[in-house]
Design an enzyme around this catalytic site. Structure first.
Site, PDB file in Angstrom:
ATOM      1  N   HIS A 135      45.953  39.952  46.609  1.00 38.90           N
ATOM      2  CA  HIS A 135      45.021  39.429  47.608  1.00 38.90           C
ATOM      3  C   HIS A 135      44.419  38.107  47.138  1.00 38.90           C
ATOM      4  O   HIS A 135      44.335  37.143  47.908  1.00 38.90           O
ATOM      5  CB  HIS A 135      43.910  40.463  47.854  1.00 38.90           C
ATOM      6  CG  HIS A 135      42.747  39.950  48.644  1.00 38.90           C
ATOM      7  ND1 HIS A 135      42.590  40.180  50.002  1.00 38.90           N
ATOM      8  CD2 HIS A 135      41.659  39.215  48.278  1.00 38.90           C
ATOM      9  CE1 HIS A 135      41.482  39.612  50.424  1.00 38.90           C
ATOM     10  NE2 HIS A 135      40.885  39.020  49.398  1.00 38.90           N
ATOM     11  N   GLU A 136      44.005  38.059  45.875  1.00 40.34           N
ATOM     12  CA  GLU A 136      43.404  36.825  45.348  1.00 40.34           C
ATOM     13  C   GLU A 136      44.429  35.705  45.268  1.00 40.34           C
ATOM     14  O   GLU A 136      44.118  34.539  45.534  1.00 40.34           O
ATOM     15  CB  GLU A 136      42.780  37.093  43.972  1.00 40.34           C
ATOM     16  CG  GLU A 136      41.665  38.127  43.973  1.00 40.34           C
ATOM     17  CD  GLU A 136      40.561  37.809  44.975  1.00 40.34           C
ATOM     18  OE1 GLU A 136      40.348  36.622  45.286  1.00 40.34           O
ATOM     19  OE2 GLU A 136      39.912  38.748  45.457  1.00 40.34           O
TER      20      GLU A 136
END
Length: 312
Positions: A135-136
């Site tokens: 996600h990051e």
């Protein structure tokens, strides 16, 4: 393209609001000063945002030579995910914070950093940590890190400027609006800035969830991680985030949730909505868990863990 155009429009609205606040406080001269300040802040954020945010949260660099096996695996998995996504390997940081959380920063993929808290590594299993870091990395790939930093900088400046408005001449009847206008400015400008900031950040979180699920190949892992993080974050105060609330939008889950109160202008979508979107995505992907299990090795559990203990 539509998402980028929407973000540009909202950023332009924030800048216009900042300049408008400057005009209401100081007339044409104040407007010009605000315009110059906005440009200076954006330039400063472009070159220094990553260093500033990492220092604010006490993040320390870690690599594959770290003494703890858990941390070594964490770094290796970040690099593996970045390589698989065709991205430059980011710098990896660890925050000595009990609240499970993570964020990404940096002006572009070539100068990016990802950071996780010690609480995140202790709480999640390895599959779930990979989901969070994917996600990051999606934020980095989408260049959200710069956008969110600039947004936080301008929104914070609008709030500060509005709060100081009374001291800049709230009783000056020659100023636009006079005292009543100043009081309205102090209330409405931060609210407007918060709404714009919220609109930018919420849309970016959904995009990063989708992109992260594609990077790690396992939407279920990210969905499980989000639910665990939210549940445990609500019981743990993140002191660094409380001191620097403008950085809250950068985290995967609202880091201010430990106070037990929801923010009216939360920059994060409801976790239940994010999980629902991820589960819908999981249903359309072929064998996501099997692919994720192969990526981390057969020793890694592929079922959801009920205990929050460390993984290795």
């Amino acid at each position: 393209m539509h998402n980028h155009l929407r973000t540009f429009t909202l950023l332009a609205a924030l800048t216009a609001l900042f300049v408008g606040v400057g005009y209401l406080i100081g007339g044409a001269g104040g407007m010009l000063i605000a315009l110059v300040l906005a440009g200076g802040m954006n330039l400063f954020s472009y070159w220094n945002s990553d260093k500033i945010v990492l220092k604010m949260h006490g993040a320390q660099p870690v690599d594959e030579t770290h003494a703890e096996p858990m941390v070594r695996n964490f770094v290796r998995d970040v690099f593996d995910l970045a390589d698989g996504a065709g991205m430059p390997r980011p710098k990896v940081y660890l925050m000595a914070t009990d609240q499970p959380n993570a964020f990404a920063t940096g002006r572009n993929p070539e100068n990016a950093a990802v950071a996780a808290t010690a609480g995140l590594l202790r709480l999640l299993d390895r599959r779930e940590v990979r989901g969070v870091m994917a996600h990051e990395l999606a934020h980095v790939k989408n260049r959200d890190t710069l956008t969110m930093t600039v947004t936080a900088t301008i929104a914070g400046a609008i709030s500060a400027l509005a709060n100081f408005a009374l001291f800049f001449g709230g009783n000056d009847r020659e100023r636009p609006g006079g005292l009543i206008g100043t009081l309205a400015l102090m209330i409405l400008a931060p609210m407007a800035a918060g709404l714009v900031q919220m609109a930018i950040s919420r849309g970016r979180e959904y995009e990063a969830d989708r992109g992260g699920a594609e990077i790690c190949g396992d939407p279920q892992a990210l969905a499980d991680a989000l639910q665990k993080i939210e549940r445990y974050a609500r019981g743990t105060v993140n002191l660094a985030a409380e001191r620097n609330p403008a950085t809250g939008q950068m985290f995967i889950i609202n880091p201010l949730a430990g106070r037990g109160a929801d923010n009216l202008f939360s920059t994060h979508p409801a976790t239940a909505n994010r999980v629902a979107a991820l589960m819908k995505m999981a249903g359309s992907m072929a064998a996501p868990v099997a692919r994720a299990a192969r990526a981390v090795g057969t020793a890694v559990p592929v079922t959801r863990r009920s205990d929050p203990g460390p993984w290795g």
